[in-house]
Design a protein around this motif. Structure first.
Motif, PDB file in Angstrom:
ATOM      1  N   GLN A 164       0.842  -1.189   0.000  1.00  0.00           N
ATOM      2  CA  GLN A 164       0.000   0.000   0.000  1.00  0.00           C
ATOM      3  C   GLN A 164       0.882   1.245   0.000  1.00  0.00           C
ATOM      4  O   GLN A 164       1.874   1.300   0.731  1.00  0.00           O
ATOM      5  CB  GLN A 164      -0.904  -0.014   1.242  1.00  0.00           C
ATOM      6  N   PHE A 218       1.037   5.346   0.713  1.00  0.00           N
ATOM      7  CA  PHE A 218       0.389   6.397   1.487  1.00  0.00           C
ATOM      8  C   PHE A 218       1.067   7.734   1.206  1.00  0.00           C
ATOM      9  O   PHE A 218       2.233   7.799   0.814  1.00  0.00           O
ATOM     10  CB  PHE A 218       0.509   6.140   2.999  1.00  0.00           C
ATOM     11  N   GLN A 233       1.757  11.412   3.375  1.00  0.00           N
ATOM     12  CA  GLN A 233       1.703  12.053   4.694  1.00  0.00           C
ATOM     13  C   GLN A 233       2.142  13.502   4.558  1.00  0.00           C
ATOM     14  O   GLN A 233       3.270  13.770   4.139  1.00  0.00           O
ATOM     15  CB  GLN A 233       2.583  11.325   5.714  1.00  0.00           C
ATOM     16  N   PRO A 237       3.094  17.133   6.429  1.00  0.00           N
ATOM     17  CA  PRO A 237       3.857  17.384   7.668  1.00  0.00           C
ATOM     18  C   PRO A 237       2.984  17.425   8.906  1.00  0.00           C
ATOM     19  O   PRO A 237       1.998  18.164   8.965  1.00  0.00           O
ATOM     20  CB  PRO A 237       4.511  18.745   7.386  1.00  0.00           C
ATOM     21  N   GLY A 238       3.339  16.621   9.898  1.00  0.00           N
ATOM     22  CA  GLY A 238       2.632  16.604  11.166  1.00  0.00           C
ATOM     23  C   GLY A 238       1.251  16.001  11.124  1.00  0.00           C
ATOM     24  O   GLY A 238       0.506  16.100  12.104  1.00  0.00           O
ATOM     25  N   LYS A 239       0.903  15.353  10.027  1.00  0.00           N
ATOM     26  CA  LYS A 239      -0.452  14.824   9.862  1.00  0.00           C
ATOM     27  C   LYS A 239      -0.464  13.296   9.814  1.00  0.00           C
ATOM     28  O   LYS A 239       0.579  12.639   9.857  1.00  0.00           O
ATOM     29  CB  LYS A 239      -1.063  15.368   8.556  1.00  0.00           C
ATOM     30  N   GLY A 240      -1.667  12.758   9.718  1.00  0.00           N
ATOM     31  CA  GLY A 240      -1.820  11.326   9.571  1.00  0.00           C
ATOM     32  C   GLY A 240      -1.552  10.878   8.148  1.00  0.00           C
ATOM     33  O   GLY A 240      -1.058  11.635   7.317  1.00  0.00           O
ATOM     34  N   LEU A 241      -1.872   9.620   7.864  1.00  0.00           N
ATOM     35  CA  LEU A 241      -1.603   9.019   6.561  1.00  0.00           C
ATOM     36  C   LEU A 241      -2.875   8.958   5.727  1.00  0.00           C
ATOM     37  O   LEU A 241      -3.945   8.581   6.227  1.00  0.00           O
ATOM     38  CB  LEU A 241      -1.049   7.610   6.733  1.00  0.00           C
ATOM     39  N   SER A 264      -4.327   7.036   2.415  1.00  0.00           N
ATOM     40  CA  SER A 264      -4.072   5.922   1.521  1.00  0.00           C
ATOM     41  C   SER A 264      -4.222   6.367   0.073  1.00  0.00           C
ATOM     42  O   SER A 264      -5.187   7.053  -0.287  1.00  0.00           O
ATOM     43  CB  SER A 264      -5.050   4.781   1.814  1.00  0.00           C
ATOM     44  N   LEU A 298       4.922   7.141   1.594  1.00  0.00           N
ATOM     45  CA  LEU A 298       5.320   5.946   2.340  1.00  0.00           C
ATOM     46  C   LEU A 298       4.795   4.702   1.649  1.00  0.00           C
ATOM     47  O   LEU A 298       3.647   4.659   1.191  1.00  0.00           O
ATOM     48  CB  LEU A 298       4.772   6.008   3.768  1.00  0.00           C
ATOM     49  N   PHE A 326       6.495  -0.581   7.324  1.00  0.00           N
ATOM     50  CA  PHE A 326       6.677   0.651   6.556  1.00  0.00           C
ATOM     51  C   PHE A 326       8.117   0.860   6.108  1.00  0.00           C
ATOM     52  O   PHE A 326       9.070   0.486   6.813  1.00  0.00           O
ATOM     53  CB  PHE A 326       6.266   1.859   7.398  1.00  0.00           C
ATOM     54  N   SER A 377      10.908   3.950   4.990  1.00  0.00           N
ATOM     55  CA  SER A 377      11.259   5.199   5.667  1.00  0.00           C
ATOM     56  C   SER A 377      10.715   6.430   4.949  1.00  0.00           C
ATOM     57  O   SER A 377      10.803   7.538   5.467  1.00  0.00           O
ATOM     58  CB  SER A 377      12.768   5.312   5.808  1.00  0.00           C
ATOM     59  N   GLY A 378      10.173   6.233   3.739  1.00  0.00           N
ATOM     60  CA  GLY A 378       9.518   7.331   3.052  1.00  0.00           C
ATOM     61  C   GLY A 378      10.412   8.098   2.094  1.00  0.00           C
ATOM     62  O   GLY A 378      11.647   8.092   2.218  1.00  0.00           O
TER      63      GLY A 378
END
Lengths: 114, 115
Positions: B34, B36, B38, B40-44, B46, B89, B105, B107-108
């Motif tokens: 999957q 994703f 993200q 800054p400072g937020k959730g993920l 999809s 991610l 996960f 590391s992005g």
């Protein structure tokens, strides 16, 4: 996919105190998870929240530090206990119905411990 | 131990360019992968889910491919826009994750699209 409401979105806490984070899903979900994202890092799984029983913790995480509740299929809490500055992170809850379904996340809780 | 790796760690491109983000994983026995986004400072959020039996998935300007045998996935973003700036991610559900079925996960990749 379902929607998770997570709160608080952020908090600044004193060391030695505890914070409880809540996640509410808008429909029943089979699996719920709690992740930690330290500054500049990716997500690390803390534990799987099991409905009606004790959570399953990953290596390096213990129940005394991160107690988790999951009383039903739509709600879970994570408590960060006896906090220290090293606990400053983003904490995220996640849900999914099964291994072949999409995982979805709450908005995250940005925790700063001073 | 199953691991997920993403390269590059950061990428900066001018607006309008097409780009590719890479993800590799160490064990080909997976249920799915999957992607994703993200902020800054937020959730993920999809973006795409690819099952192990699929080769690619598309959503708008995004196309994700999966080569399970070589342990690789790519996320292709067409005609990039400044609003695409975020961290991307990659996450894998390995079959060996047991009954938990959790995500592992990478590391992005931090993407910046310059206007």
């Amino acid at each position: 996919s379902a929607v998770i409401s997570q709160k608080p979105s952020r908090d600044i806490c004193q060391r030695g105190t505890s914070l409880t984070i809540q996640c509410q899903v808008d429909s029943q979900v089979t699996m719920m998870f709690w992740y930690r994202q330290q500054p500049g890092q990716s997500l690390t799984l803390i534990a799987t929240a099991n409905q009606g029983s004790e959570a399953t913790y990953e290596s390096g995480f213990v129940i005394d530090k991160f107690p988790i509740s999951r009383p039903n299929l739509t709600f879970s809490t994570l408590t960060v206990s006896n906090m220290s500055p090293e606990d400053s992170s983003i904490y995220l809850c996640s849900g999914r119905q099964g291994q072949n379904t999409e995982a979805f996340f709450g908005q995250g809780t940005r925790l700063t411990v001073v | 131990k199953q691991e997920v790796t993403q390269i590059p760690a950061a990428l900066s491109v001018p607006e309008g360019e097409n780009l590719v983000l890479n993800c590799s994983f160490t064990d080909s026995a997976i249920y799915n992968l999957q992607w994703f986004r993200q902020d800054p400072g937020k959730g993920l959020t999809s973006l795409l889910l690819i099952q192990s039996s699929q080769r690619e998935q598309t959503s708008g300007r995004l196309n994700a491919s999966l080569d399970k045998s070589s342990g690789r996935s790519t996320l292709y973003i067409a005609a990039s826009q400044p609003g695409d700036s975020a961290t991307y991610l990659c996450a894998v559900t390995f079959m060996s994750s047991g009954s938990a079925r959790q995500l592992t996960f990478g590391s992005g990749t931090q993407l910046t699209v310059l206007p």
